[in-house]
Scaffold this active site. Structure first.
Site, PDB file in Angstrom:
ATOM      1  N   SER A 112       0.829  -1.198   0.000  1.00  0.00           N
ATOM      2  CA  SER A 112       0.000   0.000   0.000  1.00  0.00           C
ATOM      3  C   SER A 112       0.865   1.250   0.000  1.00  0.00           C
ATOM      4  O   SER A 112       1.621   1.500   0.937  1.00  0.00           O
ATOM      5  CB  SER A 112      -0.921   0.012   1.222  1.00  0.00           C
ATOM      6  OG  SER A 112      -1.648   1.212   1.264  1.00  0.00           O
ATOM      7  N   HIS A 150      -1.106  -1.014  -4.342  1.00  0.00           N
ATOM      8  CA  HIS A 150      -2.394  -0.552  -3.814  1.00  0.00           C
ATOM      9  C   HIS A 150      -2.332   0.946  -3.537  1.00  0.00           C
ATOM     10  O   HIS A 150      -1.423   1.425  -2.860  1.00  0.00           O
ATOM     11  CB  HIS A 150      -2.709  -1.318  -2.521  1.00  0.00           C
ATOM     12  CG  HIS A 150      -4.069  -1.086  -1.976  1.00  0.00           C
ATOM     13  ND1 HIS A 150      -5.173  -1.781  -2.395  1.00  0.00           N
ATOM     14  CD2 HIS A 150      -4.508  -0.229  -1.011  1.00  0.00           C
ATOM     15  CE1 HIS A 150      -6.231  -1.379  -1.714  1.00  0.00           C
ATOM     16  NE2 HIS A 150      -5.862  -0.432  -0.880  1.00  0.00           N
ATOM     17  N   ASP A 154      -4.590   4.154  -2.048  1.00  0.00           N
ATOM     18  CA  ASP A 154      -5.769   4.579  -1.300  1.00  0.00           C
ATOM     19  C   ASP A 154      -6.102   6.026  -1.615  1.00  0.00           C
ATOM     20  O   ASP A 154      -5.334   6.939  -1.282  1.00  0.00           O
ATOM     21  CB  ASP A 154      -5.531   4.430   0.203  1.00  0.00           C
ATOM     22  CG  ASP A 154      -5.456   2.983   0.637  1.00  0.00           C
ATOM     23  OD1 ASP A 154      -6.408   2.233   0.336  1.00  0.00           O
ATOM     24  OD2 ASP A 154      -4.463   2.589   1.270  1.00  0.00           O
ATOM     25  N   MET A 169      -8.483   9.009  -0.728  1.00  0.00           N
ATOM     26  CA  MET A 169      -9.376   9.444   0.355  1.00  0.00           C
ATOM     27  C   MET A 169      -9.752  10.904   0.160  1.00  0.00           C
ATOM     28  O   MET A 169      -8.909  11.727  -0.206  1.00  0.00           O
ATOM     29  CB  MET A 169      -8.692   9.258   1.708  1.00  0.00           C
ATOM     30  CG  MET A 169      -8.181   7.862   1.974  1.00  0.00           C
ATOM     31  SD  MET A 169      -7.433   7.739   3.620  1.00  0.00           S
ATOM     32  CE  MET A 169      -6.672   6.119   3.515  1.00  0.00           C
ATOM     33  N   HIS A 199      -8.134   2.058  -4.660  1.00  0.00           N
ATOM     34  CA  HIS A 199      -9.198   1.902  -3.666  1.00  0.00           C
ATOM     35  C   HIS A 199      -9.801   3.277  -3.400  1.00  0.00           C
ATOM     36  O   HIS A 199      -9.172   4.131  -2.782  1.00  0.00           O
ATOM     37  CB  HIS A 199      -8.584   1.295  -2.401  1.00  0.00           C
ATOM     38  CG  HIS A 199      -9.564   1.041  -1.306  1.00  0.00           C
ATOM     39  ND1 HIS A 199      -9.183   0.500  -0.091  1.00  0.00           N
ATOM     40  CD2 HIS A 199     -10.896   1.254  -1.199  1.00  0.00           C
ATOM     41  CE1 HIS A 199     -10.238   0.388   0.684  1.00  0.00           C
ATOM     42  NE2 HIS A 199     -11.285   0.845   0.038  1.00  0.00           N
ATOM     43  N   MET A 215     -11.887   5.503  -1.445  1.00  0.00           N
ATOM     44  CA  MET A 215     -12.582   5.751  -0.177  1.00  0.00           C
ATOM     45  C   MET A 215     -13.179   7.154  -0.254  1.00  0.00           C
ATOM     46  O   MET A 215     -12.762   8.073   0.452  1.00  0.00           O
ATOM     47  CB  MET A 215     -11.598   5.644   0.992  1.00  0.00           C
ATOM     48  CG  MET A 215     -10.906   4.307   1.096  1.00  0.00           C
ATOM     49  SD  MET A 215      -9.879   4.239   2.579  1.00  0.00           S
ATOM     50  CE  MET A 215      -8.853   2.832   2.199  1.00  0.00           C
ATOM     51  N   MET A 252     -12.234  -4.737   4.714  1.00  0.00           N
ATOM     52  CA  MET A 252     -11.426  -3.852   5.540  1.00  0.00           C
ATOM     53  C   MET A 252     -11.208  -4.488   6.909  1.00  0.00           C
ATOM     54  O   MET A 252     -12.168  -4.833   7.602  1.00  0.00           O
ATOM     55  CB  MET A 252     -12.101  -2.496   5.693  1.00  0.00           C
ATOM     56  CG  MET A 252     -12.247  -1.705   4.406  1.00  0.00           C
ATOM     57  SD  MET A 252     -10.659  -1.385   3.597  1.00  0.00           S
ATOM     58  CE  MET A 252      -9.798  -0.445   4.870  1.00  0.00           C
ATOM     59  N   ASP A 263      -7.457  -5.880   3.768  1.00  0.00           N
ATOM     60  CA  ASP A 263      -6.807  -4.571   3.743  1.00  0.00           C
ATOM     61  C   ASP A 263      -6.847  -3.928   5.125  1.00  0.00           C
ATOM     62  O   ASP A 263      -7.914  -3.558   5.604  1.00  0.00           O
ATOM     63  CB  ASP A 263      -7.516  -3.676   2.720  1.00  0.00           C
ATOM     64  CG  ASP A 263      -6.886  -2.298   2.584  1.00  0.00           C
ATOM     65  OD1 ASP A 263      -5.859  -2.041   3.228  1.00  0.00           O
ATOM     66  OD2 ASP A 263      -7.424  -1.485   1.818  1.00  0.00           O
TER      67      ASP A 263
END
Length: 222
Positions: A9, A34, A36, A38, A67, A69, A138, A176
């Site tokens: 990540s 990965h 993230d 956000m 991903h 979010m 998660m 994750d």
């Protein structure tokens, strides 16, 4: 030959030397990288958007597991695909019209993923499992890296594996949050296919060796 995937990540990487961190991932036995995304609304943190994904795509030789979010992820699916995402994961909790969003992702040519927060039961996906490519469970509350693994995730992995088997779905189970060598093998044995590892990789004295050790773990389901 191990079938499971390791997805370091980027959230845990040193952003002052990002190109070097990505070069390490390229050299390693990692399968995906990965990322993230956000927005400070769906989760209480802000990271980066499609411009960073696009920059990472130019450097990274591995598939990008993006991903989202964020609220209203359907507004940005095409942009993240264009930026270089190979897997696009949205949250069940952020999508009142989840079936539509899953197929929107698939129409771009990306793999479609759906993430579930720790409190969300896996049975909410019962009528969509044959359409999803990745289910991201998660194992921490989303928003920040470096959190402790929530062990109630393990029975969710087992239950989801049973559900996928019943409908003969090839969807991958991704774990994750708080994943490292201390719990990776038990996750694989519960039925996980993809391990997202942040601090346990980028914070290790030898990240490449840590990735190799996770890749070599026993994955026989119990």
């Amino acid at each position: 030959m191990p079938k499971h995937k390791i997805a370091p990540s980027l959230l845990a990487a040193d952003f002052t030397r990002l190109s070097k961190e990505i070069e390490m991932v390229n050299r390693s036995e990692a399968d995906w990288l990965h990322l993230d995304v956000m927005d400070g609304r769906f989760v209480p943190n802000i990271t980066f958007g499609m411009f960073v994904v696009e920059a990472v795509r130019r450097l990274c030789t591995k598939p990008l597991d993006v991903h989202l979010m964020i609220v209203e992820p359907e507004r940005y699916v095409e942009a993240f695909r264009k930026a270089g995402a190979d897997v696009i994961t949205v949250h069940y909790e952020a999508c009142p019209h989840l079936h539509r969003v899953v197929h929107q992702i698939k129409e771009t040519g990306a793999m479609a993923g759906v993430a579930l927060n720790p409190h969300t039961p896996v049975n909410v996906l019962e009528n969509l499992l044959e359409d999803i490519d990745v289910v991201c469970l998660m194992s921490v509350n989303p928003g920040f890296g470096g959190q402790k693994f929530i062990y109630q995730t393990l029975p969710k992995v087992r239950r989801l594996r049973e559900m996928l088997t019943v409908v003969n779905s090839p969807a991958l189970i991704e774990a994750d949050g708080g994943v490292g060598l201390q719990n990776a093998e038990v996750l694989l044995r519960a039925g996980a296919d993809v391990l997202v590892a942040g601090s346990s990789v980028f914070g290790a004295p030898d990240p490449e060796a840590t990735i190799a050790a996770m890749k070599a773990l026993n994955e026989v389901w119990l």
